[in-house]
Each structure stands twice: as structure tokens, then as C-alpha cells.
Design an enzyme around this catalytic site. Structure first.
Site, short mmCIF file in Angstrom:
data_model
loop_
_atom_site.label_atom_id
_atom_site.label_comp_id
_atom_site.label_asym_id
_atom_site.label_seq_id
_atom_site.Cartn_x
_atom_site.Cartn_y
_atom_site.Cartn_z
N HIS A 21 0.83 -1.21 0.00
CA HIS A 21 0.00 0.00 0.00
C HIS A 21 0.87 1.27 0.00
O HIS A 21 0.62 2.21 -0.75
CB HIS A 21 -0.93 -0.02 1.22
CG HIS A 21 -1.64 1.27 1.46
ND1 HIS A 21 -2.73 1.67 0.72
CD2 HIS A 21 -1.40 2.27 2.35
CE1 HIS A 21 -3.13 2.86 1.16
NE2 HIS A 21 -2.35 3.25 2.14
N HIS A 60 1.27 5.26 -2.05
CA HIS A 60 1.71 6.57 -1.58
C HIS A 60 2.97 7.13 -2.24
O HIS A 60 3.04 8.31 -2.54
CB HIS A 60 1.93 6.55 -0.06
CG HIS A 60 0.65 6.47 0.72
ND1 HIS A 60 -0.24 7.52 0.78
CD2 HIS A 60 0.10 5.46 1.45
CE1 HIS A 60 -1.28 7.18 1.54
NE2 HIS A 60 -1.10 5.93 1.95
N GLU A 119 -5.97 9.37 0.43
CA GLU A 119 -6.35 7.96 0.29
C GLU A 119 -7.31 7.70 -0.87
O GLU A 119 -7.16 6.71 -1.58
CB GLU A 119 -6.95 7.42 1.59
CG GLU A 119 -5.96 7.31 2.75
CD GLU A 119 -4.85 6.28 2.53
OE1 GLU A 119 -4.93 5.46 1.60
OE2 GLU A 119 -3.86 6.32 3.31
N SER A 168 -3.95 1.37 -4.88
CA SER A 168 -3.40 0.10 -4.40
C SER A 168 -4.48 -0.97 -4.29
O SER A 168 -4.26 -2.00 -3.65
CB SER A 168 -2.67 0.30 -3.07
OG SER A 168 -3.56 0.70 -2.05
N1 HBI Z 1 -0.38 5.31 10.35
N2 HBI Z 1 1.41 4.03 9.66
C1 HBI Z 1 0.30 4.73 9.36
N3 HBI Z 1 -0.10 4.82 8.07
C2 HBI Z 1 -1.22 5.53 7.74
O1 HBI Z 1 -1.55 5.60 6.55
C3 HBI Z 1 -1.97 6.16 8.77
C4 HBI Z 1 -1.50 6.02 10.08
N4 HBI Z 1 -2.20 6.59 11.08
C5 HBI Z 1 -3.37 7.37 10.86
C6 HBI Z 1 -3.79 7.45 9.45
N5 HBI Z 1 -3.10 6.88 8.51
C7 HBI Z 1 -5.06 8.13 9.06
O2 HBI Z 1 -6.13 7.63 9.80
C8 HBI Z 1 -5.15 9.63 9.24
O3 HBI Z 1 -5.21 9.95 10.59
C9 HBI Z 1 -4.16 10.45 8.62
FE FE Z 2 -2.48 4.97 3.28
#
Ligand code: HBI
Ligand code: FE
Length: 303
Positions: A177, A182, A222, A241
Site C-alpha cells: 500500500h 503513496h 487515500e 493500491s
Molecule cells: N499510520 N502508519 C500509518 N499509516 C497511515 O496511513 C496512517 C497512520 N495513522 C493514521 C492514518 N493513517 C489516518 O487515519 C489519518 O489519521 C491520517
Molecule cells: Fe495509506
């Protein structure tokens, strides 16, 4: 510097948040859930070997400080195969479903099915393009810390692979992913700027506003889509993804609406199928302008 300072309290015994001033102030240890202790419905729940591998990889991430070289992992044959299956399936839809900025980026990144990309290598590419950094993290990070990282142009990335039994599905962020969804978009400077704006707003946000920003992140980073020659193309990592989501976005007759970061955002759905509604940008230049204006209202609090 490994952990942020404990919260201070004011006279009413309420926590006073210390606003981070650099990536060193962001605690990458606040992992939600039990990381490698997977839940019952996780594809790897009964696989002890998989859980041990996860826990070992998570341990590496915990010891990394910003600026450290990211450890290179020797991916196992079943991990390489999982990567290959996911990449090869997604590549069928990219030419028709992904935005041109993404296509340009994956051309340059030159992903190959037989080699799982190393975080250190894609970190280097980001440093040379948009100036973003990758910091490995053990699992799903607390939203405030995750968003705060973006303010300092740091993307917290997992390093473990989804379970081999389901190469096209993961219930949580995993390396596929991050790398496919990203990383390519983060090489684009307008896109990277737009993402950083969400991060900058998060530095000054209340807990309630963090929840709103999580939704703004969700409907852009996302699940965002962009207009391109009168066609709608994917740029969000959750779309790029997922073969099913890409297909649904173009053929499932979802709703499309312009993005308004100030407006109340729809409830996010994680598990009940694909998105019913996508938010559309006209370009990343325009998206970065829009989010700059939005985040300015938060930055104005800095006085
Ligand atoms: N943590 N490792 C990781 N990857 C993410 O994509 C991610 C996260 N924590 C929170 C989050 N995404 C989202 O729920 C938003 O809070 C940005
Ligand atoms: Fe993500």
C-alpha cells in the site's frame, strides 16, 4: 530524542499540548491496536511464523531516529511473490485508471515484480524530487502524530508485507500500500505540497479538528481523484493500491463532487466495501492552493 516529552498540565489539570517544532518531536511509538498481535479477522491471525516476522520488522522501526538509514530487509520468497502478484494485477489498470502524475512517477521508479523496493531507496528518490522523507513505523500510528509528520515532510511508512494468503487485500497499511499507493504520488511537488498543508494544519488542530483533518486526508490522499481531459483518474493511495477500488471508481457509478475542505466530510467507511462518493480536484496545483488557503486558518493561530 527517541520519544516526545510528556504532556504538560495547566492549572485546571488539562493536558497542554506542546506543538512539535521538528520531526524529532514526533513520537513514532504510539501505535494503535496491538500491531503484530493481529485481530481474529486478520488473514495472518493463525500464522505464528507471520506474526513473528511482523514483530521483528516492527522492532526495527522502533529503534530508528529521523535521519538514520532505514534498514534493508531481505524479503522472503513468499513476500516477493505477494508483491509480484499485487503489482502485476494493479498494472493492468494503471494506464487507463491512474492520473498522469502517477504514471510518470512509476515509470521513473521502475518497480519490478521480482524485487521488493527498499524503503531507503524510495526515501532517496523522494528526497531528490519533492524533498519528502520516509520514516519507518511499526504499524498504524496515532492520527495526530501521523498528520504532524506530514508537516515536516515526513511520511511514516510500514515495512511489513501483507499476508501471502491474500495478495490483493490488506485490512491495514502494509508495504505494498505504501510503495504503490503513496510513494509515487509523493514525488510530485504540487501533490507533496498539498499533503504537507494537511500536516501543517494538524499542528494547531484540536482533537476534534484532527478528526476532521483525518477525513480531509482520507478523501484526498487515500481516495482522491482528479479531472484529466474530461476523464476522472485516480490519485488516492487507497484507490491506486486496490484493483477492486480502481475498477469500482470508474465503472461502479459512484458519486463525484468537488473537494471542499471546510465542509462537513462524509463518514469514512473502512470495511463496508468501496467508496460511495469520491472528491475531485481539477489539478494538483489547484489542490495545493486550496489546501494552503485552508491550512492558513490554522497557521494564523500561531500568532
Ligand atoms: N499510520 N502508519 C500509518 N499509516 C497511515 O496511513 C496512517 C497512520 N495513522 C493514521 C492514518 N493513517 C489516518 O487515519 C489519518 O489519521 C491520517
Ligand atoms: Fe495509506
Amino acid at each position: 530524542l527517541a520519544r516526545a516529552a510528556p504532556p504538560l498540565e495547566n492549572e485546571q489539570n488539562e493536558e497542554v499540548r506542546v506543538i512539535p517544532t521538528s520531526i524529532h518531536d514526533i513520537d513514532n511509538g504510539k501505535i494503535l491496536g496491538f500491531d503484530h498481535n493481529l485481530s481474529e479477522d486478520h488473514p495472518g491471525f493463525k500464522d505464528e511464523d507471520y506474526k513473528q516476522r511482523r514483530s521483528w520488522i516492527a522492532g526495527l522501526a522502533r529503534d530508528i531516529l529521523p535521519g538514520d538509514e532505514i534498514p534493508r530487509l531481505e524479503y522472503r520468497p513468499e513476500e516477493v511473490e505477494t508483491w509480484a502478484k499485487a503489482l502485476e494485477e494493479l498494472e493492468q489498470l494503471f494506464p487507463t485508471h491512474a492520473c498522469k502524475e502517477f504514471l510518470d512517477a512509476i515509470d521513473k521508479l521502475d518497480f519490478r515484480p521480482d524485487v521488493v523496493p527498499q524503503l531507503q531507496d524510495v526515501h532517496q528518490v523522494l528526497q531528490e524530487t519533492s524533498g519528502f522523507a520516509i520514516r519507518p513505523v511499526a504499524g498504524l500510528l496515532h492520527p495526530r502524530d501521523f498528520l504532524n509528520g506530514l508537516a515536516f515532510k515526513t511520511f511514516h511508512s510500514t515495512q511489513y508485507m501483507r499476508h501471502w494468503s491474500q495478495p490483493h487485500y490488506t485490512p491495514e497499511p502494509d508495504l505494498i500500500h505504501e510503495i504503490i499507493g503513496h510513494i509515487p504520488m509523493l514525488t510530485n511537488k504540487y501533490y507533496a505540497d498539498m499533503v504537507q498543508q494537511i500536516g501543517l494544519a494538524s499542528l494547531y488542530a484540536t482533537d476534534k479538528e484532527i478528526w476532521h483533518l483525518t477525513k480531509v486526508y482520507w478523501y484526498t490522499v487515500e481516495f482522491g481523484v482528479v479531472m484529466e481531459d474530461e476523464e476522472i483518474k485516480a490519485f488516492g493511495a487507497g484507490v491506486l493500491s486496490s484493483y477492486g477500488e480502481l475498477d469500482h471508481m470508474r465503472t461502479g457509478n459512484p458519486e463525484f463532487a468537488p473537494l471542499d475542505p471546510w465542509a462537513k466530510q462524509p463518514k469514512m467507511s473502512y470495511k463496508d466495501g468501496f467508496q460511495k462518493k469520491y472528491f475531485v480536484l481539477n489539478s494538483f496545483e489547484e489542490g495545493s492552493e486550496l489546501l494552503r488557503e485552508y491550512s492558513q486558518t490554522f497557521l494564523d493561530r500561531k500568532q
